[in-house]
Design an enzyme around this catalytic site. Structure first.
Site, short mmCIF file in Angstrom:
data_model
loop_
_atom_site.label_atom_id
_atom_site.label_comp_id
_atom_site.label_asym_id
_atom_site.label_seq_id
_atom_site.Cartn_x
_atom_site.Cartn_y
_atom_site.Cartn_z
CE1 TYR A 209 -7.83 11.17 12.12
CE2 TYR A 209 -9.50 10.23 10.68
CZ TYR A 209 -8.41 10.56 11.32
OH TYR A 209 -7.56 10.98 9.87
CD GLU B 7 -8.47 6.65 3.30
OE1 GLU B 7 -9.29 5.28 4.38
OE2 GLU B 7 -9.60 6.92 2.93
#
EC number: 3.2.1.52
Length: 619
Positions: free
Chosen positions: A428, A337
């Site tokens: 996650y 990112e």
């Protein structure tokens, strides 16, 4: 003479009796072992521990493991001592070159003579001890007995990991140690420590003191789920400064603690993105003039470090101190990112692209990563990064952690790179455990719905890869990001019981896994979590799946169950949340059809903890 013959006959009879008990197998499910061992056999009979337990241990690893067993026996109310003489021992620990060459494999036997654990190295001996402790009761009782077993075990994967993000919310050393203990209990051998991000820098770097005086703190934190905020007035803050960092002495303390539990710590130092906290202290590392402050929003920032020589010097200095602290093989550089908006506007980046003959700004990150990797290799370390680092090009020596699904991991494995599978879709653990998004009864979540069963279903070996390519899959890892997980109790709530599902994904061969069998064994783990004061999520009652409800005439028949042994199920039919005064479920419920009745149920454990409500509307 007659007495001697009689004694011989009696002793022979007992010998035959024990031999028979050893050969008469019984089902292993009642053992409640998690993760499921590779090969396990259970037999009729139990070994009752004496009041004083003697543990045989000679080598450093044997004595280390003996220490954990000694502590556990103390919890059970037993006096335990360690001796070098195996002939005097109740529990025998032995590292032997004759056993399985896998350093994490072990053999555990419990019979009329006591228990013995053999392994080729310390990790295997430790895991055998963890299995033995699961065969013991979770708390003190008058008589402590161990079932007769014969177990041969080793892990399916070398990398069995879990990541804790301490950058978004800081957690003290005492809790980090407890976290490591929990990983060790379930044979997870890698602790990925996410130490830096836009919202905080958590490791002392002596050459750059402003990282701990400025970067380690932010002025306030956003209130509520950022993904639901659409207008400027939606963004509200708590006005509370937040921060903290670990001194290098504390880092060493945690590393030593983990090593005794045969856990490798992988530090993560984010670069070039997720670095606003760095720019808050050292704005000269940015492409665009500051000032900057440690970020109070979550998500992705366009502000990243500039790929200048000054920036390389900074990270090389930082990593020099990091690699001196962490003895493990891998250093995680993040790499995810990292928007290139600032780089596209930068003359410095344009000069780099011209000099290095890079036609795409994304390739600049590949060039950046390669320089960092060469530095790490010179220090005897391996670079690992999130799968975005593939986009700029990687060397054959880079290791990929595939989080955006499996695509990056598959691509990397096909090129012969090491891979850790960690897809957000299955692993996650900041994703919700309630099908209702942002349910007020659960911690705020970042992603979607991730129930226990979906975690358990994961197979790290993609069918898109060949058996030869499977060899590049080091293993698997679950991640816990903490934007909305503010205190240790919330960490444990999101971690447990899903971390037990991960442990079996990582340890047990996929072909041996069966979810219904896992649930049966999982139920026996909850009293152990209670004994350790772990604030796990209590599973809600099972049986309210609308698609599986049976109808008989004008009634729907609800058959409910709970995973927690000896727990109550309480229910209501008026839509209210059940509590201790609500009706107790004792037999299947017959609910009239065509009245839109909302049935709500909760599990209440023997120690008074409640699950979140489960509900169904009978139309």
């Amino acid at each position: 003479m007659i007495k001697k013959v009689f004694l011989f006959v009696v002793l022979s009879w007992f010998g035959l009796f024990w031999a028979h008990a050893q050969t008469k197998e019984i089902p292993v499910d009642n053992l409640g072992l998690v993760p499921l061992p590779l090969e396990v056999k259970a037999y009729e009979g139990k070994f009752t521990l004496p009041a004083k337990v003697v543990i045989a241990a000679k080598t450093a690893d044997e004595q280390n493991v003996a220490g954990f067993l000694k502590d556990y026996f103390t919890v059970l109310g037993k006096v335990a001592t360690v001796t070098a003489d195996a002939n005097l021992a109740t529990i025998k620990l032995k590292i032997s070159a004759v056993t399985d060459k896998n350093p994490e494999g072990y053999q555990l036997t419990v019979d009329q003579s006591g228990a013995s654990i053999t392994a080729s190295a310390g990790p295997g001996l430790f895991y055998g001890a963890q299995t033995l402790m699961q065969l013991l009761p979770p708390k003190a009782q008058e008589n402590v007995a161990i079932p007769y077993v014969r177990i041969t075990d080793e892990p399916a994967f070398k990398w069995r990991g879990n990541m804790l993000d301490v950058a978004r919310h800081f957690f003290p050393v005492a809790f980090v140690k407890k976290y490591i203990d929990n990983l060790a209990t379930y044979k997870i051998n890698t602790f990925h420590w996410h130490l830096t991000d836009d919202q905080g820098w958590r490791i002392e770097i002596k050459k750059y003191p402003k990282l701990t005086t400025i970067s380690a703190f932010r002025n306030e934190s956003l209130i509520g789920p950022q993904q639901l905020m659409k207008k400027p007035e939606d963004f509200k803050y708590d006005g509370q400064p937040h921060g903290g960092f670990y001194t290098q002495e504390e880092i060493k303390e945690v590393i030593d603690y983990a090593q005794k539990r045969y856990i490798t710590i992988v530090p993560e130092i984010e670069m070039p993105g997720h670095s606003v906290s760095v720019l808050a202290a050292y704005p000269e590392l940015a492409c665009k003039p500051g000032p900057y402050q440690t970020r109070t929003l979550w998500g992705i920032s366009e502000d990243i470090v500039c790929p200048s020589e000054q920036t390389f010097q900074f990270f090389e200095d930082v990593l020099t101190e990091v690699v001196q602290l962490f003895p493990g093989k891998y250093v995680h550089i993040g790499g995810d990112e990292a928007p290139k908006d600032r780089w596209r506007e930068s003359n410095l980046v344009k000069d780099v692209m011209k000099k290095e003959k890079l036609k795409d700004v994304e390739k600049v990150q590949g060039w950046f990563n390669n320089r960092i990797e060469k530095f790490l290799l010179a220090k005897g370390k391996k670079l690992i990064g999130w799968d975005e680092i593939l986009e700029g090009g990687i060397s054959p020596k880079s290791t990929i952690m595939s989080w955006r699904g499996e695509k990056g991991g598959i691509e990397a494995a096909r090129h012969g790179n090491e891979v850790v599978m960690s897809p957000a879709s299955h692993l996650y653990l900041d994703h919700g455990q309630n099908p209702v998004p942002h349910s007020p009864v659960e911690p705020t979540m970042i992603g979607g719905y991730l129930p226990l069963e979906k975690v358990y279903s994961y197979n790290p070996l993609s069918s898109e890869l060949t058996p030869a390519q499977h060899k590049f899959i080091l293993g698997t890892q679950a991640n816990l990001w903490t934007e909305y997980i503010t205190i240790p109790e919330k960490v444990e709530y999101m971690l447990f019981p899903r971390i037990l599902a991960l442990s079996e994904v990582a340890w047990t061969p996929y072909a041996k896994k069966e979810y219904s069998n896992f649930l049966q064994r999982l139920g026996k783990q909850f009293p152990r979590l209670d004994a350790k004061k772990i604030m796990y999520r209590v599973p809600e009652p099972v049986g309210l799946d609308a698609s599986k409800i049976v109808t008989q005439g004008d009634k729907a028949i609800l058959t409910l169950s709970t995973l927690y042994p000896d727990a109550q199920i309480r229910y209501t039919l008026d839509g209210s949340v059940p509590n201790e005064t609500s009706d107790v479920y004792t037999r299947p419920l017959a609910i009239p059809i065509n009245r839109n009745i909302k049935v709500r149920t909760v599990t209440i454990t023997p120690n008074g903890r409640h699950s979140v409500p489960a509900e169904v509307v009978i139309p």
